[in-house]
Design an enzyme around this catalytic site. Structure first.
Site, PDB file in Angstrom:
ATOM      1  CG  HIS A 170      -1.981   5.383   5.990  1.00 46.70           C
ATOM      2  ND1 HIS A 170      -0.597   5.403   6.055  1.00 46.70           N
ATOM      3  CD2 HIS A 170      -2.295   4.735   4.837  1.00 46.70           C
ATOM      4  CE1 HIS A 170      -0.101   4.803   4.984  1.00 46.70           C
ATOM      5  NE2 HIS A 170      -1.118   4.380   4.221  1.00 46.70           N
ATOM      6  CG  HIS A 223      -2.789  -3.514   5.726  1.00 45.98           C
ATOM      7  ND1 HIS A 223      -3.404  -3.521   4.482  1.00 45.98           N
ATOM      8  CD2 HIS A 223      -1.539  -3.011   5.539  1.00 45.98           C
ATOM      9  CE1 HIS A 223      -2.552  -3.048   3.585  1.00 45.98           C
ATOM     10  NE2 HIS A 223      -1.418  -2.723   4.198  1.00 45.98           N
TER      11      HIS A 223
END
Length: 170
Positions: free
Chosen positions: A38, A120
């Site tokens: 995620h 990220h």
């Protein structure tokens, strides 16, 4: 409850990243399961239900843009010891989303880290050192049409991130 607001990757993208990681990098015991991939927009930490309800109420009234990211660069942070995928040119929409959500959390007295936002996807945790350069460069386009409230749950099989609430991006 230990929670964060973030973006969920499609199942196809999660599997593609996992397959890339398994081919391009040495296998380690610290690999993140694909189901946990995620992008965190803002980490809330341990928050009470009244604060969580207030955050959700605030997010209910936001109009946030759809966003995408090209994950085309691998990185490593030594202090948290994580290997991650990021973008050489992250979209302004992702930064806008993170900034808006961070302001809401701060207004409601949630401690939020004050550092530059770098979207990220963590692919390894507890990595004792930076992995070698990947033999195949990452190249994953992710599109997002919703923001989610995730709970961070520790289980016997490791951490899991169930989605508690979803808001559409417009």
């Amino acid at each position: 409850m230990r929670c964060f607001l973030g973006l969920d990757l499609s199942p196809q993208t999660k599997l593609a990243i996992e397959q890339w990681r398994d081919k391009a990098l040495p296998v380690t015991r610290s690999q993140i399961p694909a189901c946990n991939f995620h992008i965190t927009s803002v980490f809330l930490g341990d928050v009470s239900m009244p604060v969580l309800d207030a955050i959700c109420s605030e997010v209910d009234h936001l109009s946030l843009p759809k966003a995408e990211i090209l994950l085309n660069e691998m990185g490593y942070w030594s202090k948290p010891r994580v290997t991650f995928l990021t973008s050489t040119s992250p979209s302004s929409e992702l930064t806008h989303i993170a900034t808006k959500l961070s302001h809401i959390a701060k207004r409601l007295s949630v401690r939020v880290e004050d550092r530059r936002y770098i979207p990220h996807v963590t692919i390894q945790r507890k990595a004792s050192h930076a992995p070698p350069a990947p033999i195949i460069a990452p190249d994953f386009t992710c599109q997002f049409d919703a923001i989610h409230l995730f709970e961070s749950c520790s289980t016997e099989k490791g951490v899991r991130y169930p989605i508690l609430k979803t808001w559409p991006l417009v």
